[in-house]
Design a protein around this motif. Structure first.
Motif, PDB file in Angstrom:
ATOM      1  N   VAL A   1       0.837  -1.191   0.000  1.00 51.01           N
ATOM      2  CA  VAL A   1       0.000   0.000   0.000  1.00 51.01           C
ATOM      3  C   VAL A   1       0.883   1.257   0.000  1.00 51.01           C
ATOM      4  O   VAL A   1       1.947   1.279   0.614  1.00 51.01           O
ATOM      5  N   ASP A   2       0.452   2.255  -0.749  1.00 49.59           N
ATOM      6  CA  ASP A   2       1.161   3.539  -0.854  1.00 49.59           C
ATOM      7  C   ASP A   2       2.469   3.479  -1.648  1.00 49.59           C
ATOM      8  O   ASP A   2       3.217   4.447  -1.662  1.00 49.59           O
ATOM      9  N   HIS A   3       2.746   2.355  -2.263  1.00 50.06           N
ATOM     10  CA  HIS A   3       3.977   2.298  -3.054  1.00 50.06           C
ATOM     11  C   HIS A   3       3.785   2.880  -4.454  1.00 50.06           C
ATOM     12  O   HIS A   3       4.742   3.017  -5.198  1.00 50.06           O
ATOM     13  N   GLY A   4       2.510   3.206  -4.778  1.00 49.33           N
ATOM     14  CA  GLY A   4       2.279   3.948  -6.020  1.00 49.33           C
ATOM     15  C   GLY A   4       1.578   3.171  -7.121  1.00 49.33           C
ATOM     16  O   GLY A   4       1.654   3.539  -8.292  1.00 49.33           O
ATOM     17  N   LYS A   5       0.837   2.126  -6.760  1.00 48.96           N
ATOM     18  CA  LYS A   5       0.147   1.313  -7.776  1.00 48.96           C
ATOM     19  C   LYS A   5      -0.859   2.149  -8.567  1.00 48.96           C
ATOM     20  O   LYS A   5      -0.855   2.151  -9.797  1.00 48.96           O
ATOM     21  N   THR A   6      -1.715   2.861  -7.814  1.00 49.80           N
ATOM     22  CA  THR A   6      -2.756   3.654  -8.471  1.00 49.80           C
ATOM     23  C   THR A   6      -2.144   4.776  -9.305  1.00 49.80           C
ATOM     24  O   THR A   6      -2.550   5.009 -10.445  1.00 49.80           O
ATOM     25  N   SER A   7      -1.145   5.451  -8.732  1.00 46.94           N
ATOM     26  CA  SER A   7      -0.489   6.551  -9.451  1.00 46.94           C
ATOM     27  C   SER A   7       0.107   6.050 -10.763  1.00 46.94           C
ATOM     28  O   SER A   7      -0.001   6.702 -11.805  1.00 46.94           O
ATOM     29  N   LEU A   8       0.712   4.884 -10.696  1.00 36.78           N
ATOM     30  CA  LEU A   8       1.354   4.318 -11.885  1.00 36.78           C
ATOM     31  C   LEU A   8       0.312   3.972 -12.954  1.00 36.78           C
ATOM     32  O   LEU A   8       0.481   4.297 -14.130  1.00 36.78           O
TER      33      LEU A   8
ATOM     34  N   ILE B   1      10.585  -0.220  -9.759  1.00 43.24           N
ATOM     35  CA  ILE B   1      11.083   0.467  -8.564  1.00 43.24           C
ATOM     36  C   ILE B   1      10.623   1.912  -8.676  1.00 43.24           C
ATOM     37  O   ILE B   1      11.165   2.691  -9.453  1.00 43.24           O
ATOM     38  N   ASN B   2       9.586   2.230  -7.897  1.00 45.28           N
ATOM     39  CA  ASN B   2       8.885   3.515  -8.054  1.00 45.28           C
ATOM     40  C   ASN B   2       9.423   4.596  -7.112  1.00 45.28           C
ATOM     41  O   ASN B   2      10.193   4.310  -6.207  1.00 45.28           O
ATOM     42  N   LYS B   3       8.986   5.807  -7.342  1.00 41.99           N
ATOM     43  CA  LYS B   3       9.352   6.992  -6.536  1.00 41.99           C
ATOM     44  C   LYS B   3      10.851   7.272  -6.625  1.00 41.99           C
ATOM     45  O   LYS B   3      11.475   7.729  -5.669  1.00 41.99           O
TER      46      LYS B   3
ATOM     47  N   ASP C   1      12.175   9.505  -8.096  1.00 39.15           N
ATOM     48  CA  ASP C   1      12.403  10.956  -8.038  1.00 39.15           C
ATOM     49  C   ASP C   1      12.706  11.453  -6.623  1.00 39.15           C
ATOM     50  O   ASP C   1      13.208  12.546  -6.420  1.00 39.15           O
ATOM     51  N   LYS C   2      12.400  10.642  -5.642  1.00 41.99           N
ATOM     52  CA  LYS C   2      12.580  11.094  -4.252  1.00 41.99           C
ATOM     53  C   LYS C   2      14.063  11.092  -3.862  1.00 41.99           C
ATOM     54  O   LYS C   2      14.788  10.151  -4.193  1.00 41.99           O
ATOM     55  N   PRO C   3      14.478  12.132  -3.116  1.00 43.92           N
ATOM     56  CA  PRO C   3      15.892  12.182  -2.700  1.00 43.92           C
ATOM     57  C   PRO C   3      16.268  10.961  -1.852  1.00 43.92           C
ATOM     58  O   PRO C   3      17.412  10.498  -1.894  1.00 43.92           O
TER      59      PRO C   3
ATOM     60  N   VAL D   1      11.304   3.732 -12.010  1.00 44.80           N
ATOM     61  CA  VAL D   1      10.269   4.619 -12.555  1.00 44.80           C
ATOM     62  C   VAL D   1       9.851   5.686 -11.547  1.00 44.80           C
ATOM     63  O   VAL D   1      10.162   5.591 -10.356  1.00 44.80           O
ATOM     64  N   SER D   2       9.153   6.671 -12.044  1.00 40.03           N
ATOM     65  CA  SER D   2       8.484   7.636 -11.183  1.00 40.03           C
ATOM     66  C   SER D   2       7.103   7.897 -11.756  1.00 40.03           C
ATOM     67  O   SER D   2       6.970   8.386 -12.872  1.00 40.03           O
ATOM     68  N   ALA D   3       6.109   7.556 -10.972  1.00 35.88           N
ATOM     69  CA  ALA D   3       4.738   7.821 -11.417  1.00 35.88           C
ATOM     70  C   ALA D   3       4.494   9.322 -11.440  1.00 35.88           C
ATOM     71  O   ALA D   3       3.619   9.800 -12.147  1.00 35.88           O
ATOM     72  N   HIS D   4       5.284  10.081 -10.670  1.00 33.99           N
ATOM     73  CA  HIS D   4       5.114  11.537 -10.627  1.00 33.99           C
ATOM     74  C   HIS D   4       5.701  12.238 -11.841  1.00 33.99           C
ATOM     75  O   HIS D   4       5.038  13.050 -12.466  1.00 33.99           O
ATOM     76  N   THR D   5       6.964  11.931 -12.151  1.00 37.15           N
ATOM     77  CA  THR D   5       7.611  12.639 -13.263  1.00 37.15           C
ATOM     78  C   THR D   5       7.426  11.907 -14.591  1.00 37.15           C
ATOM     79  O   THR D   5       7.653  12.475 -15.646  1.00 37.15           O
TER      80      THR D   5
END
Ligand code: GDP
Length: 479
Positions: A87-94, A185-187, A189-191, A221-225
Motif C-alpha cells: 500500500v502507498d507504493h504507487g500502484k494507483t499513481s502508476l 522500482i517507483n518513486k 524521483d525522491k531524494p 520509474v516515477s509515477a510523478h515525473t
C-alpha cells in the motif's frame, strides 16, 4: 429442484393455462408463480409430449467446451497485466500515469472511462491491457473463481521504502499463480530513493532482478515525473513476447468478468475481458449464474463497438442479472442453452452453499492427495506473531513429508490472519495455520463463507506434529 409453473410452460412453449389445467387433472392445484418439484414437472412434460432433459455438469461442459484451436488459427494477443505491491507504493499513481500518457490529445478530449481495465500502446507499437484494480485481493478472488486472466504481474516497490509485507504477499501470489513478474522500482524521483536496497531486499524473497544478474526485469520509474515509464512498457512488451501469448479471434467468445454492477440507467453491466474468440453484438451468452444477449459493447474510451477480440476489455450490456468478478463468460448457440446452464449453476451453487462443509481442511486435502496421485504437495499458509517463529515454523514444515507428500508453505507472514490470507488459501485450496495469532473478524467470516479451515496453535511442536500427521495420512479425525 423446483420450477415455477410459468417457467415450465415457457420452456415447453405451451400456454400457462394449459399447464395449470393439466396439473389440476393430476390433482395438483398450483398457480403460475408457484413451484412444483422436478418429478411432477417431468410428468407434465411427458404429458405434453415433450422430451425431458435435465442439465448435468457434463452437459454444461459440452455446451461451453469449444474445440481446441488449431495452431494455424492462433494469432498473437496482447498481454494482460496486473499491478501489485505494498500500500502507498504507487500502484494507483502508476496505473493513472500510464493511462494518461496514452490518451492522445484528440481522443474524446482526453476523457477516459473507468471500466476496470484499459489498453495502451507502447512507443514500439505493442498493445498492452492493464487491469485497473491494483493489488492482490482482486487477483486472488478472480483466481479462486477459476479465472486466470493475468499474464504478467508488475510488482511496484517504492524506492524509499523497499520490500514491505504486502510486497512479499504479492510475490507469493504471483508465484502461486505461476505468473511472471517485472519489478517497477517507483518513486525514483525522491531524494531518499534507494533502489539498491529494493534489489537486495528482493533477493531474500528469491526474486533476483537483472541488475543482480537474475532474470526478473527491473525498471526504475516515477509515477510523478513519468521517468522510466516507456522503459517499463517496453519491458512488459518484451516479457509478453517471451510468453508467446496467442488466441483464436475467429470463434465464439470466452472471457472473464473483471467487474460488474447494477447500473440505475443501464441495468446490469459487466466488464468482460475477452480471453479467446471475438464477442459480438447480438451474441447469446452464459456468464456464471447469469445469461444474456449482447445489447451493446462499450470500450475503455467510452465508445460503442461492434465487437471485441482477445485481451480486449469491454462493458457488456444485456444481462439478465449481475454476475461476479471472476465469472467466466461463454457464448452459446441458443438462449435456452444459456438460460439452462445459468439456472443449473445457480442451483448447484445453492446446494454447495448448503453443504457448507470446510472444503479445504487438512483431512480433505490428505484424502485428495491420496485419491489423486498427482497431488504430491500439501500447501499451507502460515501466520505467526513474530518473524522468528514464522521462520522457524516454515523451516520445520518444509522438512516434513514423505515420498508421496511434501508440505509447501505458499505464504507466511507476521500478524493476524486477514481476508487476503483466506483468499490465497481458497485459491490454492489449502488451510491457514495461525501461530499465537487469531483471524480478524472479516477473515473469520470470509473463511466460513469459503470453507477455508483455520487452525490455531501456540506450540510449534503441536503444529508441526499435526501437519506431519496429515502429511503421512495418519491424521485422526478428532484433531
Ligand atoms: P497505492 O496505494 O500503491 O495505490 O499508492 P498511490 O498511488 O495511492 O500512491 C501513494 C502515495 O505515493 C501518493 O501520495 C502518491 O502521490 C505518492 N506517489 C506515488 N508515486 C510516486 C512517485 O513516483 N514519486 C513520488 N514522489 N510520490 C509518489
Amino acid at each position: 429442484e423446483a420450477i415455477t409453473v410459468a417457467e415450465l410452460a415457457n420452456r415447453m412453449a405451451e400456454r400457462v393455462a394449459d399447464v395449470v389445467k393439466s396439473l389440476m387433472q393430476s390433482g395438483i392445484m398450483a398457480t403460475q408463480n408457484q413451484s412444483i418439484d422436478a418429478d411432477t414437472a417431468e410428468l407434465i412434460i411427458e404429458e405434453f409430449g415433450h422430451r425431458v432433459t435435465r442439465v448435468s455438469d457434463a452437459d454444461v461442459e459440452d455446451v461451453i467446451k469449444t474445440a481446441d484451436d488449431k495452431p494455424e488459427d492462433l494469432r498473437p494477443r496482447p498481454p494482460v497485466i496486473t499491478i501489485m505491491g505494498h500500500v502507498d507504493h504507487g500502484k494507483t499513481s502508476l496505473l493513472d500515469r500510464i493511462r494518461q500518457a496514452n490518451v492522445t490529445a484528440g481522443e474524446a478530449g482526453g476523457i477516459t472511462q473507468h471500466i476496470g481495465a484499459y489498453q495502451v500502446q507502447t512507443k514500439g507499437g505493442d498493445i498492452l491491457t492493464f487491469l485497473d484494480t491494483p493489488g492482490h485481493a482482486a487477483f486472488t478472488s478472480m483466481r479462486s473463481r477459476g479465472a486466470q486472466v493475468t499474464d504478467i504481474v508488475v510488482l511496484v516497490v517504492a524506492a524509499d521504502d523497499a520490500v514491505m509485507p504486502q510486497t512479499v504477499e504479492a510475490i507469493n501470489h504471483a508465484k502461486a499463480a505461476g505468473v511472471p513478474m517485472i519489478v517497477a522500482i517507483n518513486k525514483i524521483d525522491k531524494p531518499s530513493a534507494n533502489p539498491t536496497k529494493v534489489r537486495t531486499d528482493l533477493l531474500q524473497h528469491e526474486v533476483v532482478v537483472e541488475q543482480m544478474s537474475g532474470d526478473v526485469q527491473d525498471v526504475e520509474v516515477s509515477a510523478h515525473t513519468g521517468q522510466g515509464l516507456d522503459e517499463l512498457l517496453e519491458a512488459i512488451a518484451l516479457q509478453a513476447e517471451l510468453l508467446e501469448l496467442k488466441a483464436n479471434p475467429d470463434r465464439a467468445a470466452e472471457g472473464a468478468v473483471i467487474e460488474a454492477q447494477l447500473d440505475v440507467g443501464r441495468g446490469p453491466v459487466a466488464t468482460v475481458l475477452v480471453q479467446n474468440g471475438t464477442l459480438k453484438q447480438g451474441d447469446i451468452f452464459v456468464v456464471g449464474e447469469q445469461y444474456g444477449k449482447v445489447r451493446a459493447l462499450i470500450n475503455d474510451k467510452g465508445e460503442r463497438v461492434a465487437e471485441a477480440g482477445p485481451s480486449v476489455p469491454v462493458e457488456v450490456l444485456g444481462l439478465n442479472g449481475t454476475p461476479e468478478a471472476g465469472d467466466v463468460l461463454n457464448v452459446t448457440s441458443t438462449e435456452a442453452q444459456a438460460r439452462e446452464i445459468a439456472e443449473y449453476r445457480a442451483h448447484a451453487a445453492k446446494e454447495k452453499r448448503a453443504a457448507a462443509g470446510a472444503a479445504t481442511t487438512l483431512e480433505q486435502l490428505m484424502k485428495k492427495a491420496k485419491d489423486d496421485e498427482n497431488v504430491s504437495e500439501l500447501p499451507v499458509v502460515v501466520k505467526a506473531d513474530v518473524q522468528g517463529s514464522a521462520e522457524a515454523i516454515v523451516q520445520a514444515l518444509e522438512k516434513v513429508g514423505n515420498d508421496e507428500v511434501r508440505v509447501r508453505v505458499i505464504h507466511y507472514g507476521v500478524g493476524a490472519i486477514t481476508e487476503t490470507d483466506i483468499g490465497l488459501a481458497e485459491a490454492s485450496g489449502c488451510p491457514v495455520i495461525g501461530f499465537n495469532v487469531r483471524a480478524n473478524a472479516p477473515a473469520r467470516n470470509s473463511a466460513n463463507q469459503k470453507g477455508v479451515e483455520i487452525r490455531y496453535y501456540s506450540v510449534i511442536y503441536d503444529l508441526v506434529d499435526d501437519v506431519r500427521a496429515a502429511a503421512s495420512g495418519l491424521l485422526s479425525n478428532e484433531i
